[in-house]
Design a protein around this motif. Structure first.
Motif, PDB file in Angstrom:
ATOM      1  N   LEU A   1       0.953  -1.330  -0.029  1.00 47.07           N
ATOM      2  CA  LEU A   1       0.036   0.049   0.228  1.00 47.07           C
ATOM      3  C   LEU A   1       0.943   1.228  -0.311  1.00 47.07           C
ATOM      4  O   LEU A   1       0.540   2.652  -0.839  1.00 47.07           O
ATOM      5  N   ALA A   2       2.278   1.166   0.681  1.00 47.26           N
ATOM      6  CA  ALA A   2       2.594   2.626   1.514  1.00 47.26           C
ATOM      7  C   ALA A   2       2.867   2.777  -0.813  1.00 47.26           C
ATOM      8  O   ALA A   2       3.442   4.097  -0.475  1.00 47.26           O
ATOM      9  N   ALA A   3       3.752   1.281  -1.753  1.00 50.29           N
ATOM     10  CA  ALA A   3       4.532   1.863  -2.479  1.00 50.29           C
ATOM     11  C   ALA A   3       3.307   2.412  -3.648  1.00 50.29           C
ATOM     12  O   ALA A   3       3.639   2.560  -4.668  1.00 50.29           O
ATOM     13  N   TYR A   4       1.957   2.178  -3.401  1.00 47.04           N
ATOM     14  CA  TYR A   4       1.269   2.087  -4.481  1.00 47.04           C
ATOM     15  C   TYR A   4       0.796   3.713  -3.980  1.00 47.04           C
ATOM     16  O   TYR A   4       0.198   4.489  -4.997  1.00 47.04           O
ATOM     17  N   ILE A   5       0.306   4.355  -2.816  1.00 47.77           N
ATOM     18  CA  ILE A   5       0.253   5.806  -2.475  1.00 47.77           C
ATOM     19  C   ILE A   5       1.945   5.982  -2.684  1.00 47.77           C
ATOM     20  O   ILE A   5       1.472   6.787  -3.583  1.00 47.77           O
ATOM     21  N   TYR A   6       3.325   5.994  -2.831  1.00 46.84           N
ATOM     22  CA  TYR A   6       4.240   6.343  -3.755  1.00 46.84           C
ATOM     23  C   TYR A   6       3.606   6.335  -5.001  1.00 46.84           C
ATOM     24  O   TYR A   6       4.486   8.201  -5.338  1.00 46.84           O
TER      25      TYR A   6
ATOM     26  N   ILE B   1      -7.816   1.232   1.810  1.00 49.72           N
ATOM     27  CA  ILE B   1      -8.006   0.594   0.775  1.00 49.72           C
ATOM     28  C   ILE B   1      -7.936  -0.206   0.818  1.00 49.72           C
ATOM     29  O   ILE B   1      -6.886  -0.629   1.730  1.00 49.72           O
ATOM     30  N   GLY B   2      -9.373  -0.789   0.316  1.00 50.37           N
ATOM     31  CA  GLY B   2      -9.136  -1.828   0.564  1.00 50.37           C
ATOM     32  C   GLY B   2      -9.495  -2.886   1.806  1.00 50.37           C
ATOM     33  O   GLY B   2      -8.669  -3.260   2.298  1.00 50.37           O
ATOM     34  N   GLU B   3     -10.252  -2.050   2.855  1.00 41.62           N
ATOM     35  CA  GLU B   3     -10.211  -2.486   3.936  1.00 41.62           C
ATOM     36  C   GLU B   3      -8.728  -1.904   4.669  1.00 41.62           C
ATOM     37  O   GLU B   3      -8.589  -2.364   6.115  1.00 41.62           O
ATOM     38  N   MET B   4      -8.345  -1.382   4.546  1.00 45.58           N
ATOM     39  CA  MET B   4      -6.468  -1.425   5.066  1.00 45.58           C
ATOM     40  C   MET B   4      -6.846   0.321   4.782  1.00 45.58           C
ATOM     41  O   MET B   4      -6.673   0.816   4.537  1.00 45.58           O
ATOM     42  N   ASP B   5      -6.116   0.581   6.643  1.00 44.24           N
ATOM     43  CA  ASP B   5      -6.561   1.888   6.731  1.00 44.24           C
ATOM     44  C   ASP B   5      -5.242   2.546   6.079  1.00 44.24           C
ATOM     45  O   ASP B   5      -3.609   1.817   6.542  1.00 44.24           O
ATOM     46  N   THR B   6      -4.877   3.792   6.124  1.00 45.84           N
ATOM     47  CA  THR B   6      -4.002   4.020   5.289  1.00 45.84           C
ATOM     48  C   THR B   6      -3.043   5.245   5.426  1.00 45.84           C
ATOM     49  O   THR B   6      -1.702   5.684   5.114  1.00 45.84           O
ATOM     50  N   PHE B   7      -2.857   5.187   7.215  1.00 43.09           N
ATOM     51  CA  PHE B   7      -2.045   6.391   7.777  1.00 43.09           C
ATOM     52  C   PHE B   7      -1.212   5.944   7.711  1.00 43.09           C
ATOM     53  O   PHE B   7       0.284   6.282   7.291  1.00 43.09           O
ATOM     54  N   LYS B   8      -0.695   4.665   8.615  1.00 38.41           N
ATOM     55  CA  LYS B   8       0.618   4.363   9.406  1.00 38.41           C
ATOM     56  C   LYS B   8       1.344   3.878   7.370  1.00 38.41           C
ATOM     57  O   LYS B   8       2.235   4.939   6.987  1.00 38.41           O
ATOM     58  N   PRO B   9       1.171   3.804   6.449  1.00 42.93           N
ATOM     59  CA  PRO B   9       1.316   3.188   5.183  1.00 42.93           C
ATOM     60  C   PRO B   9       1.881   4.687   4.177  1.00 42.93           C
ATOM     61  O   PRO B   9       2.954   5.552   3.605  1.00 42.93           O
TER      62      PRO B   9
END
Length: 312
Positions: free
Chosen positions: A167-172, A186-194
């Motif tokens: 997810l971090a790579a996708y946000i990057y 995104i996809g039931e995963m919290d985005t804050f940390k990534p």
């Protein structure tokens, strides 16, 4: 400085395989050339026939492609995946990237002057140190050492799962294309940390790993803050013009609304601060934020902070 890093166990299978090769790969992340960092990579098979599925690599941005003072830097890692396109006429192949890992701290040329390379002795000059074709085979010790080194340059590391790294790579990738909007999940995963992992190093690098006011460069004493808070505007969450690198105590004061800045970067101090904090701030009250031509905060973000966060 809060950092989010990877667990080397993500690469256990490859690291324990004696047949795994290791590389440093140059990337310009240019979709017109079938390259997208952490997603796909294209290369001329007739110039390098050693890349194969299961191999591990480190990403490098060359000096010519660098947005940071023409310094090359290393910025991530991954596993070579399956070939998704193979043009026999041009000998150009496109491969999928698996197990993406965005470095929590870029490694610049200046950081690597004392790194103990194993694949080749570094004489002090970087000319021709890496292969001109953009693919340099290194050793397992180099690969592991580089990942450990970028971890060492951060403190307070928090481990991300393999899915969070993806997810971090996708946000990057989105940030690189100028897309700063990030949903809560995104996809039931919290985005804050990534998202924070990518944002923190982006802002640190923009400010040359120094406080934008005091010039403090001890990484243990620095924090990255959003001018418009995370929960206030999804469209600004990954905008590099919405971030500041500040010394910890100043970052806390900024997030608490005890200090803010004018559009020109001049410090404005709240009347609600105590005498101890005022004494610290008064030393810098006439010093402006470091306003880089490219990375300076957006005026609308500073205005938001003055109106909705600052306590006057």
């Amino acid at each position: 400085m809060k950092c989010y890093t990877t667990d080397m166990q993500n690469y256990d299978e490859e690291l324990n395989n004696s047949k795994t090769n290791y590389f440093v790969i140059d990337s310009g992340s240019n979709v017109n050339h079938d390259d997208m960092d952490f997603k796909i990579y294209s290369w001329r098979k007739d110039l390098n026939k050693k890349l194969r599925p299961g191999d591990l690599f480190i990403y490098r941005r060359s000096g010519g492609g660098s947005e940071y003072r023409n310094q090359f830097y290393l910025f991530g890692a991954g596993e070579i995946g399956q070939t998704i396109q193979d043009n026999k006429k041009t000998s150009r192949a496109i491969i999928k990237i698996e197990k993406p890992f965005v470095f929590n701290r870029k490694l610049f040329k200046s950081d690597l002057e004392t790194f103990d390379w194993h694949f080749k002795k570094h004489s002090g000059l970087w000319n021709n140190f890496f292969n001109m074709n953009g693919i340099t085979q290194v050793t397992k010790e180099d690969f592991v050492g580089l990942i450990e080194y970028q971890n060492e340059l951060c403190n307070d590391n928090s481990i991300l799962t393999e899915n969070e790294e993806k997810l971090a790579a996708y946000i990057y990738q989105s940030e690189q294309m100028g897309e700063f909007f990030v949903e809560d999940e995104i996809g039931e995963m919290d985005t804050f940390k990534p998202a924070s992992k990518v944002f923190i190093d982006l802002i640190e690098a923009n400010y040359n790993y120094k406080c934008a006011i005091t010039s403090e460069d001890n990484i243990d004493k620095l924090s990255v803050v959003r001018i418009v808070p995370w929960n206030s505007n999804k469209n600004a969450r990954m905008d590099f013009k919405n971030g500041l690198c500040l010394v910890d105590w100043l970052a806390d004061a900024f997030e608490q609304g005890l200090v803010t800045y004018s559009d020109a970067g001049k410090m404005i101090i709240s009347k609600r601060i105590d005498s101890e904090l005022f004494e610290k701030l008064s030393k810098y009250q006439y010093k402006k934020l470091l306003m880089h031509k490219r990375y300076s905060p957006k005026k609308e973000y500073l205005e938001y902070h003055r109106e909705f966060v600052f306590k006057n």
